[in-house]
Scaffold this motif. Structure first.
Motif, PDB file in Angstrom:
ATOM      1  N   HIS A 102       0.735  -1.130   0.233  1.00  0.00           N
ATOM      2  CA  HIS A 102       0.070   0.177   0.220  1.00  0.00           C
ATOM      3  C   HIS A 102       0.850   1.178   0.142  1.00  0.00           C
ATOM      4  N   THR A 103       1.976   1.357   0.763  1.00  0.00           N
ATOM      5  CA  THR A 103       2.820   2.317   0.654  1.00  0.00           C
ATOM      6  C   THR A 103       3.639   2.525  -0.511  1.00  0.00           C
ATOM      7  N   SER A 104       4.401   1.456  -1.017  1.00  0.00           N
ATOM      8  CA  SER A 104       5.087   1.553  -1.889  1.00  0.00           C
ATOM      9  C   SER A 104       4.299   1.414  -3.576  1.00  0.00           C
ATOM     10  N   GLY A 105       3.163   0.971  -3.466  1.00  0.00           N
ATOM     11  CA  GLY A 105       2.396   0.892  -4.646  1.00  0.00           C
ATOM     12  C   GLY A 105       1.014   1.415  -4.463  1.00  0.00           C
ATOM     13  N   LYS A 106      -0.111   0.640  -4.876  1.00  0.00           N
ATOM     14  CA  LYS A 106      -1.276   1.213  -4.795  1.00  0.00           C
ATOM     15  C   LYS A 106      -2.098   0.132  -4.247  1.00  0.00           C
ATOM     16  N   PRO A 107      -3.344   0.360  -3.669  1.00  0.00           N
ATOM     17  CA  PRO A 107      -4.027  -0.737  -3.190  1.00  0.00           C
ATOM     18  C   PRO A 107      -4.524  -1.717  -4.112  1.00  0.00           C
ATOM     19  N   ARG A 108      -4.799  -1.185  -5.575  1.00  0.00           N
ATOM     20  CA  ARG A 108      -5.367  -1.938  -6.457  1.00  0.00           C
ATOM     21  C   ARG A 108      -4.476  -2.840  -6.915  1.00  0.00           C
ATOM     22  N   ASP A 109      -3.070  -2.926  -6.613  1.00  0.00           N
ATOM     23  CA  ASP A 109      -2.126  -3.920  -7.044  1.00  0.00           C
ATOM     24  C   ASP A 109      -2.548  -5.221  -6.456  1.00  0.00           C
ATOM     25  N   GLU A 110      -3.588  -5.292  -5.305  1.00  0.00           N
ATOM     26  CA  GLU A 110      -4.002  -6.694  -4.707  1.00  0.00           C
ATOM     27  C   GLU A 110      -4.912  -7.149  -5.782  1.00  0.00           C
ATOM     28  N   ILE A 111      -5.744  -6.464  -6.691  1.00  0.00           N
ATOM     29  CA  ILE A 111      -6.612  -6.891  -7.422  1.00  0.00           C
ATOM     30  C   ILE A 111      -6.305  -7.746  -8.531  1.00  0.00           C
ATOM     31  N   VAL A 112      -6.247  -8.947  -8.669  1.00  0.00           N
ATOM     32  CA  VAL A 112      -5.909  -9.990  -9.590  1.00  0.00           C
ATOM     33  C   VAL A 112      -6.760 -10.815  -9.985  1.00  0.00           C
ATOM     34  N   ILE A 113      -7.198 -11.126 -11.173  1.00  0.00           N
ATOM     35  CA  ILE A 113      -8.106 -12.060 -11.671  1.00  0.00           C
ATOM     36  C   ILE A 113      -7.579 -13.033 -12.573  1.00  0.00           C
ATOM     37  N   SER A 114      -7.692 -14.467 -12.326  1.00  0.00           N
ATOM     38  CA  SER A 114      -7.109 -15.121 -13.612  1.00  0.00           C
ATOM     39  C   SER A 114      -8.352 -15.975 -14.081  1.00  0.00           C
ATOM     40  N   PHE A 115      -8.404 -15.499 -15.564  1.00  0.00           N
ATOM     41  CA  PHE A 115      -9.535 -15.964 -16.157  1.00  0.00           C
ATOM     42  C   PHE A 115      -9.131 -17.607 -16.403  1.00  0.00           C
ATOM     43  N   GLU A 116      -8.085 -18.081 -16.401  1.00  0.00           N
ATOM     44  CA  GLU A 116      -7.390 -19.556 -16.755  1.00  0.00           C
ATOM     45  C   GLU A 116      -8.362 -20.387 -15.480  1.00  0.00           C
ATOM     46  N   GLN A 117      -8.113 -19.668 -14.395  1.00  0.00           N
ATOM     47  CA  GLN A 117      -8.771 -20.277 -13.275  1.00  0.00           C
ATOM     48  C   GLN A 117     -10.184 -20.349 -12.961  1.00  0.00           C
ATOM     49  N   THR A 118     -10.889 -19.188 -13.387  1.00  0.00           N
ATOM     50  CA  THR A 118     -12.267 -19.057 -13.034  1.00  0.00           C
ATOM     51  C   THR A 118     -13.177 -19.308 -14.252  1.00  0.00           C
ATOM     52  N   LEU A 119     -12.369 -19.310 -15.491  1.00  0.00           N
ATOM     53  CA  LEU A 119     -13.464 -19.745 -16.631  1.00  0.00           C
ATOM     54  C   LEU A 119     -12.678 -21.160 -17.270  1.00  0.00           C
ATOM     55  N   GLY A 120     -11.388 -21.411 -16.737  1.00  0.00           N
ATOM     56  CA  GLY A 120     -10.954 -22.505 -17.301  1.00  0.00           C
ATOM     57  C   GLY A 120      -9.940 -22.235 -18.454  1.00  0.00           C
ATOM     58  N   LYS A 121     -10.027 -20.996 -18.977  1.00  0.00           N
ATOM     59  CA  LYS A 121      -9.547 -20.815 -20.303  1.00  0.00           C
ATOM     60  C   LYS A 121      -9.473 -19.274 -20.327  1.00  0.00           C
ATOM     61  N   PRO A 122      -8.620 -18.648 -21.157  1.00  0.00           N
ATOM     62  CA  PRO A 122      -8.473 -17.258 -21.561  1.00  0.00           C
ATOM     63  C   PRO A 122      -9.923 -16.552 -21.926  1.00  0.00           C
ATOM     64  N   LEU A 123     -10.030 -15.276 -21.430  1.00  0.00           N
ATOM     65  CA  LEU A 123     -11.307 -14.457 -21.850  1.00  0.00           C
ATOM     66  C   LEU A 123     -11.079 -14.046 -23.410  1.00  0.00           C
ATOM     67  N   PRO A 124     -11.820 -14.376 -24.273  1.00  0.00           N
ATOM     68  CA  PRO A 124     -11.903 -13.992 -25.496  1.00  0.00           C
ATOM     69  C   PRO A 124     -11.787 -12.181 -25.666  1.00  0.00           C
ATOM     70  N   CYS A 125     -11.002 -11.821 -26.488  1.00  0.00           N
ATOM     71  CA  CYS A 125     -11.131 -10.378 -26.423  1.00  0.00           C
ATOM     72  C   CYS A 125     -10.514  -9.891 -27.683  1.00  0.00           C
ATOM     73  N   VAL A 126     -10.781  -8.701 -28.253  1.00  0.00           N
ATOM     74  CA  VAL A 126     -10.232  -7.905 -29.431  1.00  0.00           C
ATOM     75  C   VAL A 126      -9.160  -6.975 -29.048  1.00  0.00           C
ATOM     76  N   HIS A 127      -7.918  -7.430 -29.298  1.00  0.00           N
ATOM     77  CA  HIS A 127      -6.784  -6.662 -28.800  1.00  0.00           C
ATOM     78  C   HIS A 127      -6.409  -5.623 -29.777  1.00  0.00           C
ATOM     79  N   VAL A 128      -6.127  -4.325 -29.457  1.00  0.00           N
ATOM     80  CA  VAL A 128      -5.577  -3.318 -30.297  1.00  0.00           C
ATOM     81  C   VAL A 128      -4.277  -2.623 -29.874  1.00  0.00           C
TER      82      VAL A 128
END
Length: 604
Positions: free
Chosen positions: A186-212
């Motif tokens: 929290h001091t050296s970075g940002k509280p949002r650093d703690e928010i991590v989501i792995s779609f491999e774990q939650t969906l079992g596969k990557p989340l489809p996307c259109v990347h630009v």
């Protein structure tokens, strides 16, 4: 700075606060563990992980069960309670704490909650115990409680930061370790650093996307559709941490937009993506990979923040919570994902601010510039650095950027002797954050119900008020205004100190900040022109005579809260507009004997 160095610095900070408070004969001798808990709970609230906690250190037993807590907080709608319990080593070296020990410590807080809910703890308590409001809340509203989180606060390093949720007496209990490593982040970075989501774990596969991608810009761009269940679970786990600071509050389902979201979820979940504008998400890192069909997908997102779509996110969570029959598995939420690039932290934060500003411009949301670089904060910082207390020996410190006080201590206090010198010049009791300034300023301005909304929300409202009416403060800020602001801080802190004394516990058992805020507002409204703030500044304190008057006023405010609240948490009662309407009817009685800080009452 590495983790071991931070641990040493934080411990020195705790010891300096203990030493400072030990000099005050009006308070109980502070223990290291309780001061450590207080500082960490302040950090948790500042990071938006929890509501502002109430400190209440209590230990006891029911049968063979050991019960212990160090503090608690309650969400706005009372659907979530957070309990805090310490595991403190107080060692000069960095210790390790096993997950099994985290569980054992957390169990004491779980026992406290369960025994309270079963009605076994309340009859055993002293009638003036400060934990009675919490125990009554758990006993009377256990069935309606949606979440119970236990935070184990420790100066050690743990392996796991979140343990597997468990069900206790029909309630979901989440145990988290708030260890020295998380505090360091929290001091050296940002509280949002703690928010991590792995779609491999939650969906079992990557989340489809259109990347630009664009190598020339300071961000990359992806379009995706996020399953509703993932959005719901993210809000359940991270709550207000997930949302950008000025859009944190759930506005309820009465509003036209949020009511429509709830209806779509219940009646036409498959059409949600067609009807809803979706989310704008920023993240510090996104791991892109190839899916089995050769298309691009996102396997992991780190440092996620929803800067637009907070009402959509919270509506999905609350709609499902209140109506279990809603099938969010059929819901897809459109999302624009902005992946930040570059190492320039200030540039990143500026980009996030602008994204939030323009993404929200389609709404009636008033955008408040929360940047520390706006003139108000720069001028206030300069005044705090240039204005010395009347004794010429010390000054107050305005922490324009989070962590700058600690940076000062590191820079100027390299040896124990240097640290004592700096601490004597700028003790922690004279440190003011942006949220602190908003709290003291808006209390005096007669807005205690706004102050009760909490640090970030009150600060955002204060900044919005400055945008609408810049004449609230002088432009530019001057030394006279600054000294009178500090005088208001001293009045507020004096009231807090009075009602927190050991002998005051028979009267004041909760909501100390709320009582102080309402008392200051009442004094300002009825005696504001008569209070000699310049004298308070010169004293850097208040007289016994003024102290006695503030005590009597605080007692009256506390009685009004008990009358209005009817057993509810003061922190909730304080947010109601009708509470201020009732409290302001109290007449502040000025004794016939002279009070040095009050100018003559003769109006002729």
């Amino acid at each position: 700075m590495n983790l071991s160095e931070f641990h040493e610095d934080f411990r020195n900070h705790v010891l300096s606060v203990v030493e400072e408070r030990a000099k005050n004969p009006d308070i109980e001798y502070p223990s290291e563990e309780l001061v450590f808990a207080e500082l960490v709970m302040d950090d948790i609230a500042e990071a938006g992980i929890s509501e502002v906690p109430e400190l209440c250190h209590w230990t006891g037993t029911v049968g063979n069960s050991k019960l212990r807590i160090s503090g608690y907080s309650v969400s706005d709608d009372q659907s979530r309670i957070d309990l805090f319990v310490t595991h403190y080593f107080g060692s000069n070296s960095l210790e390790k704490l096993a997950d099994s020990e985290v569980k054992n410590t957390a169990k004491q807080a779980v026992n406290f909650a369960v025994q309270s809910a079963r009605g076994k703890l309340l009859p055993r308590l002293d009638p003036v115990s400060e934990i009675i409001p919490l125990v009554e809340l758990l006993q009377n509203h256990w069935a309606e409680l949606d979440q119970l989180r236990i935070f184990v606060i420790t100066d050690a390093q743990t392996k796991s930061k979140r343990l597997k949720p468990q069900e206790v007496d029909g309630r979901l209990v989440q145990v988290e370790a708030m260890d020295i490593e998380r505090i360091f982040r929290h001091t050296s970075g940002k509280p949002r650093d703690e928010i991590v989501i792995s779609f491999e774990q939650t969906l079992g596969k990557p989340l489809p996307c259109v990347h630009v991608p664009d190598p020339e810009l300071d961000y990359e761009y992806a379009l995706a559709a996020i399953p509703g269940e993932i959005v719901r679970s993210l809000y359940e786990r991270y709550n207000t941490m997930l949302l950008e600071a000025n859009v944190r509050s759930f506005l309820g389902t009465r509003g036209k937009v949020n009511k429509g979201i709830a209806e779509t979820l219940a009646k036409e979940p498959g059409h949600f993506m067609a009807f809803n504008n979706g989310l704008v998400v920023v993240c510090d890192e996104a791991l892109l990979t190839k899916r089995e069909d050769g298309t691009t997908g996102i396997s992991l997102i780190r440092g996620l923040q929803i800067v637009n779509g907070g009402q959509t996110t919270s509506s999905i969570y609350f709609a499902k919570r209140d109506n279990r029959e809603i099938d969010v598995s059929r819901v897809m939420v459109p999302a624009k994902i902005i992946i930040l690039k570059g190492e320039n932290e200030q540039g990143r934060e500026h980009l996030i601010s602008n994204i939030s500003k323009f993404a929200n411009s389609q709404n009636s949301v008033k955008t408040s510039d929360l940047s520390a670089n706006r003139p108000f904060h720069i001028q206030l910082e300069k005044l705090s650095n240039d204005t010395w207390c009347p004794d010429g020996m010390g000054r107050w410190f305005y922490e324009r950027a989070a962590g700058s006080y600690q940076v000062l201590m590191l820079r100027e206090g390299r040896t124990p002797a240097q640290r004592r010198k700096v601490t004597a010049m700028i003790p922690t009791r004279r440190k003011l954050t942006k949220n602190d300034v908003a709290k003291y300023h808006e209390s005096w301005r007669g807005l205690p119900s706004q102050v009760a909304l909490g640090g970030e929300k009150n600060f955002a409202a204060f900044m919005a008020a400055l945008d609408e009416d810049p004449t609230i403060v002088p432009e530019p800020l001057d030394a006279t205004w600054y000294k009178r602001l500090i005088a208001k801080v001293i009045l507020f802190k004096s009231i807090e100190s009075l009602i927190k004394k050991k002998e005051a516990k028979a009267i004041f058992r909760q909501g100390y900040v709320n009582i102080a805020s309402y008392t200051v507002a009442l004094i300002a409204e009825q005696l504001g022109e008569l209070i000699d703030l310049d004298q308070v500044w010169h004293r850097q304190g208040i007289s016994r005579e003024l102290e006695a008057m503030l005590w009597n006023c605080s007692v009256s405010v506390n009685e009004a809260f008990n009358e209005i609240g009817a057993g509810r948490q003061f922190s909730e009662v304080a947010k109601r507009a009708e509470t201020w309407a009732r409290v302001r009817l109290i007449e502040v009685k000025v004794p016939s004997s002279r009070i040095p800080e009050i100018k003559s009452l003769d109006k002729t």
